[in-house]
Write an enzyme that holds these catalytic residues in place. Structure first.
Site, PDB file in Angstrom:
ATOM      1  N   LYS A  10      32.366  20.798  24.711  1.00  0.00           N
ATOM      2  CA  LYS A  10      32.285  20.170  23.387  1.00  0.00           C
ATOM      3  C   LYS A  10      32.952  18.799  23.470  1.00  0.00           C
ATOM      4  O   LYS A  10      34.118  18.698  23.864  1.00  0.00           O
ATOM      5  CB  LYS A  10      32.993  21.039  22.349  1.00  0.00           C
ATOM      6  CG  LYS A  10      33.172  20.372  20.985  1.00  0.00           C
ATOM      7  CD  LYS A  10      34.232  21.068  20.160  1.00  0.00           C
ATOM      8  CE  LYS A  10      35.617  20.958  20.721  1.00  0.00           C
ATOM      9  NZ  LYS A  10      36.238  19.612  20.570  1.00  0.00           N
ATOM     10  N   GLY A  93      40.690  19.056  26.158  1.00  0.00           N
ATOM     11  CA  GLY A  93      40.161  18.342  24.999  1.00  0.00           C
ATOM     12  C   GLY A  93      38.652  18.407  24.856  1.00  0.00           C
ATOM     13  O   GLY A  93      38.068  17.634  24.107  1.00  0.00           O
ATOM     14  N   GLY A  95      37.066  21.599  24.408  1.00  0.00           N
ATOM     15  CA  GLY A  95      36.726  22.872  23.785  1.00  0.00           C
ATOM     16  C   GLY A  95      36.408  24.001  24.725  1.00  0.00           C
ATOM     17  O   GLY A  95      35.683  24.928  24.351  1.00  0.00           O
ATOM     18  N   GLY A  96      36.944  23.979  25.947  1.00  0.00           N
ATOM     19  CA  GLY A  96      36.603  25.011  26.911  1.00  0.00           C
ATOM     20  C   GLY A  96      36.862  26.423  26.408  1.00  0.00           C
ATOM     21  O   GLY A  96      35.981  27.276  26.447  1.00  0.00           O
ATOM     22  N   GLY A  97      38.066  26.671  25.924  1.00  0.00           N
ATOM     23  CA  GLY A  97      38.409  28.007  25.454  1.00  0.00           C
ATOM     24  C   GLY A  97      37.580  28.445  24.263  1.00  0.00           C
ATOM     25  O   GLY A  97      37.101  29.588  24.207  1.00  0.00           O
ATOM     26  N   SER A  98      37.388  27.551  23.308  1.00  0.00           N
ATOM     27  CA  SER A  98      36.604  27.885  22.117  1.00  0.00           C
ATOM     28  C   SER A  98      35.138  28.106  22.459  1.00  0.00           C
ATOM     29  O   SER A  98      34.490  29.015  21.929  1.00  0.00           O
ATOM     30  CB  SER A  98      36.729  26.771  21.073  1.00  0.00           C
ATOM     31  OG  SER A  98      38.052  26.683  20.578  1.00  0.00           O
ATOM     32  N   ASP A 127      37.981  25.369  16.782  1.00  0.00           N
ATOM     33  CA  ASP A 127      36.726  24.826  17.298  1.00  0.00           C
ATOM     34  C   ASP A 127      35.633  25.880  17.467  1.00  0.00           C
ATOM     35  O   ASP A 127      34.505  25.542  17.831  1.00  0.00           O
ATOM     36  CB  ASP A 127      36.961  24.145  18.661  1.00  0.00           C
ATOM     37  CG  ASP A 127      37.642  22.793  18.530  1.00  0.00           C
ATOM     38  OD1 ASP A 127      37.573  22.198  17.435  1.00  0.00           O
ATOM     39  OD2 ASP A 127      38.232  22.337  19.517  1.00  0.00           O
TER      40      ASP A 127
END
Length: 275
Positions: A10, A93, A95-98, A127
């Site tokens: 993202k 920054g 959005g990897g986890g989301s 996110d």
């Protein structure tokens, strides 16, 4: 039965911090697009929940119930064995986890046949809601207001991260002004990539300045991206440390990414297209 899902990066093309609520959460106004690079999630029904983290960016990623993919899967009654293949930098920054959590939720829909998102899905992270939309969108409030943006031309980027994990709370804490102007009320319908980039360049990422104070190397990344042949502009995504340069042409972005990766072999560098 096994199911696989892609978790795209993202990219916050803009990120205006417009206020702070009494509970401490910050209010945002952000134009978000998704890249054709990302992580991959694989799920298989099992007797008990488990998580294996693989891939080039697996180091340091928790493989237990603290991981958002585990939390997302646990919202369903079906225990699964999860394999998370990490290609995106952690705390970068983008959005990897989301995005991983959203991909897991989509995968659970495939496994269970229940298309209704479970209660608590969007509470996994601010996110997650926009990552469930998976299209160009304007994200406002605390991430709870997601409005699709139609007619956005395909954009091309070079993404670069110097290997610094950023703490989002620390970046917000270092932000001097919590009350800043939002984006214009209406996002225009652009005539092409060049006009979209021109408009985006006039917006901001209000977290860039505080992130630079915490990690000055971000300035080096931005300078290197700005200097790439064909780069129209460079900016940080989210709370950093991943930055991007925008291009009108994918071939130019690919060539520039190769050059940057050669010059900075210790950075994570990739070209991508945004949708």
């Amino acid at each position: 039965m096994m199911t696989k899902t892609f978790a795209p990066a993202k990219i916050n093309l803009t990120l205006h911090v417009t206020g702070q609520r009494a509970d401490g959460y910050h209010l945002l106004d952000s134009l978000v697009m998704f890249a054709d690079v990302g992580d991959r999630v694989r799920l298989v029904p099992a007797d008990a929940m488990s998580l294996e983290v693989t891939g080039p960016m697996a180091a340091g990623v928790p493989a237990d119930a603290s991981n958002l993919v585990w939390k997302a899967a646990a919202l369903h009654d079906l225990p699964v064995a999860i394999t998370l293949e990490k290609h995106l930098p952690t705390a970068g920054g983008i959005g990897g986890g989301s995005s991983d959590a959203a991909a897991t939720l989509f995968a659970m829909v495939d496994l269970t046949g229940n298309a209704t998102m479970p209660e608590g899905a969007t509470a996994l992270g601010s996110d997650v809601r926009v990552c469930l939309a998976r299209q160009a969108a304007r994200m406002r409030g605390v991430g709870d207001e997601v409005q699709p943006v139609q007619g956005v031309p395909e954009l091309h980027v070079v993404l670069a991260n110097p290997g610094v994990a950023m703490s989002t709370p620390e970046v917000f804490a270092a932000l001097e002004s919590k009350q800043n102007e939002p984006m214009p009320k209406r996002i225009p319908r652009w005539r092409g990539a060049w006009s979209a980039i021109d408009w985006i360049s006039k917006q901001r990422n209000d977290l860039e300045a505080p992130a630079l104070k915490l990690a000055p190397v971000i300035g080096d990344v931005l300078a290197a991206l700005t200097a790439l042949p064909g780069a129209r502009m460079a900016r940080m995504s989210g709370s950093g440390a991943t930055c991007f340069a925008l291009f009108e042409d994918r071939a130019e972005a690919d060539a520039a990414a190769d050059d940057l990766a050669d010059a900075h072999p210790d950075w994570w560098v990739t070209a991508a297209s945004l949708h």
